[in-house]
Design an enzyme around this catalytic site. Structure first.
Site, PDB file in Angstrom:
ATOM      1  N   ASN A 182      37.360  53.813  10.912  1.00  0.00           N
ATOM      2  CA  ASN A 182      38.080  52.840  11.717  1.00  0.00           C
ATOM      3  C   ASN A 182      38.490  53.462  13.063  1.00  0.00           C
ATOM      4  O   ASN A 182      37.874  53.174  14.095  1.00  0.00           O
ATOM      5  CB  ASN A 182      39.289  52.319  10.930  1.00  0.00           C
ATOM      6  CG  ASN A 182      39.913  51.104  11.544  1.00  0.00           C
ATOM      7  OD1 ASN A 182      39.775  50.878  12.737  1.00  0.00           O
ATOM      8  ND2 ASN A 182      40.602  50.308  10.751  1.00  0.00           N
ATOM      9  N   ASP A 183      39.485  54.348  13.050  1.00  0.00           N
ATOM     10  CA  ASP A 183      39.973  54.928  14.322  1.00  0.00           C
ATOM     11  C   ASP A 183      38.863  55.613  15.115  1.00  0.00           C
ATOM     12  O   ASP A 183      38.827  55.515  16.344  1.00  0.00           O
ATOM     13  CB  ASP A 183      41.068  55.969  14.050  1.00  0.00           C
ATOM     14  CG  ASP A 183      42.299  55.359  13.421  1.00  0.00           C
ATOM     15  OD1 ASP A 183      42.438  54.128  13.501  1.00  0.00           O
ATOM     16  OD2 ASP A 183      43.111  56.111  12.847  1.00  0.00           O
TER      17      ASP A 183
END
Ligand code: NAP
Length: 456
Positions: free
Chosen positions: A382-383
């Site tokens: 995600n990040d």
């Protein structure tokens, strides 16, 4: 006997250096670990035959208890909890250094002399900061308190004043080692400072904190070596201290941040107001449709993240890659330096699934390839694929280099739902027109995809 001990220490030190060298590459890491283990064994044996040891009962009791705890940790702590485990190890190591420092001072007091006093004070100072700092990191990583920065007004000034007071005490003690109460006050303040240092650090900065704590624990051990005139402790502590420091710098570079910014910036404190509404909606896709895209692609890049680790999906990734490669698709793996929860997390997992190292590409190598890639498969990341880091200067992760999967022709994201990443922020990638969401546990989705590709 003295010569034998020094020779054992020399052999241990050489093995530590070879161990570190081995750990610098995944292919030699296992061998490096074995060198380091043998080195540590020699260091312990060398220390146990020391003539100053007066009784073995306590040592044997400690050895048994420590071995049981160490064995249990290695068997039962899951790979995904490795950062917390490492934080605890740092705390224990630093506690040992601090206790040695306090007991040496208790035994010899003002007679220690300037040199030894400097070593003892450093040991207790760095050791104390590391014990509570690492425990705070453990508590945050374990989600016992919120992982985001905890801040209050005047925090940096207060912390700096506390640090300055501790350093002044340190200086005075070197001048006058007989100031007993000052020594214990400095030790106490070091423990308090460890907590205050880590409180405002959170979100994506935890990897840097961990490697900094590693560094402090090593330097505390080196200071212990000077305090009790133990050469192997000086060498091992220095190696640990500086490798931890170099790792901190590398982690900072990987996130495009400076150490001072990490320590005093309260990064990630102001989580931006969610722009999810303005971003539109996410598009859900079916495994069968993704499978067709994969089966007829010429190049596919897998982008693993923390979700691959929690799902233990590394073998399923390899299976899917095998099937695609058998169909003539070029498969590559893009590894972000802070993907997962510890340095090298993805490399370790993929190595366990026998993914060849030659298929792993780091950020600098792979980013130029995304525009020519048919499908980028994001597996529980995600990040590290959040385009806001590149496009939105107000984002808490602005400036962090990312894997630019959004530049691929088509992106499919495998995750369970709308869960945020470690930094706790929205990811505009999921709302882009070339992105589809395949919901479900990463391992189950990959198995479904592998099955569907075979029938495509
Ligand atoms: P991430 O940003 O933490 O995102 C992981 C994603 O995986 C989540 O959004 C979650 O979404 C999904 N997920 C979790 N379990 C899953 C499962 N079983 N199956 C499928 N998906 C699953 O991960 P990342 O992109 O790897 O980034 C790493 C982050 O951790 C960075 O912010 C980094 O700074 C930080 N960090 C790194 C280290 C290190 O040394 N590498 C150490 C500490 C912190 P759902 O809940 O919707 O499934």
């Amino acid at each position: 006997m003295g010569l034998l001990i020094e020779l054992t220490y020399l052999a241990a030190s050489i093995l530590f250096i070879l161990g570190l060298k081995g750990l610098s590459h995944p292919e030699t890491a296992r061998r490096g670990m074995i060198y380091a283990e043998v080195g540590m064994f020699l260091a312990i044996v060398g220390t146990l035959v020391h003539k100053e040891i007066v009784s073995y009962e306590w040592i044997v009791a400690g050895l048994i208890i420590g071995s049981i705890i160490g064995g249990a940790i290695s068997i039962w702590v899951p790979m995904t909890a490795m950062p917390q485990r490492t934080a605890l190890s740092h705390a224990f190591g630093a506690l040992a250094a601090s206790l040695v420092g306090v007991s040496e001072y208790y035994l010899h007091g003002a007679d220690v002399g300037t040199f030894k006093m400097t070593a003892l004070s450093l040991e207790v100072l760095l050791g104390g900061i590391t014990v509570t700092g690492s425990l705070m990191a453990f508590i945050k990583l374990q989600d016992w308190i919120r992982g985001t920065p905890i801040t209050y007004r005047g925090q940096n000034i207060f912390n700096m004043a506390l640090l300055a007071a501790t350093v002044v005490m340190f200086g005075y003690l070197i001048y006058d080692p007989s100031a007993h109460s000052l020594f214990y006050a400095m030790a106490g303040l070091a423990f308090v400072f460890g907590v205050l240092l880590v409180l405002p650090i959170g979100a994506a900065d935890m990897p840097v904190v961990m490697s900094l704590m590693n560094s402090y624990a090593g330097l505390a051990a080196a200071a212990t070596g000077f305090a009790i005139s133990n050469n192997v402790l000086i060498i091992a502590g220095t190696l640990d201290g500086f490798s931890g420091f170099i790792l901190s710098i590398l982690m900072c570079r990987a996130m495009n941040r400076s150490i001072t910014n990490v320590l005093f910036g309260a990064f990630g404190a102001e989580v931006e107001a969610s722009t999810a509404g303005a971003l539109g909606s996410m598009r859900e896709v079916k495994a069968e449709d993704v499978a067709v895209q994969l089966a007829y692609a010429s190049q596919v890049i897998f982008v693993p993240g923390y979700g691959m680790a929690t799902a233990q999906a590394q073998h399923a990734v390899r299976e899917l890659a095998n099937i695609l490669e058998a169909r003539g698709v070029t498969v590559k793996y893009a590894i972000h330096p802070v993907a997962g929860r510890m340095p090298g997390h993805m490399n370790v997992l993929l190595a366990e699934a026998n993914v060849p190292y030659s298929s792993l590409y780091d950020l600098e190598q792979i980013n130029a390839e995304f525009p020519a890639t048919d499908v980028a498969v994001v597996i529980g990341a995600n990040d590290v694929v959040n385009p806001d880091a590149r496009d939105n200067p107000k984002s808490p992760i602005a400036g962090m280099p990312i894997l630019e999967v959004d530049k691929a022709r088509w992106v499919v994201v495998l995750k369970r739902g709308k869960g945020k990443g470690f930094a706790g922020i929205e990811n505009p990638l999921f709302f882009k027109p070339n992105c589809g969401m395949l919901y479900g546990d990463a391992k189950a989705s990959l198995i479904k995809l592998a099955d569907a590709v075979q029938h495509a």
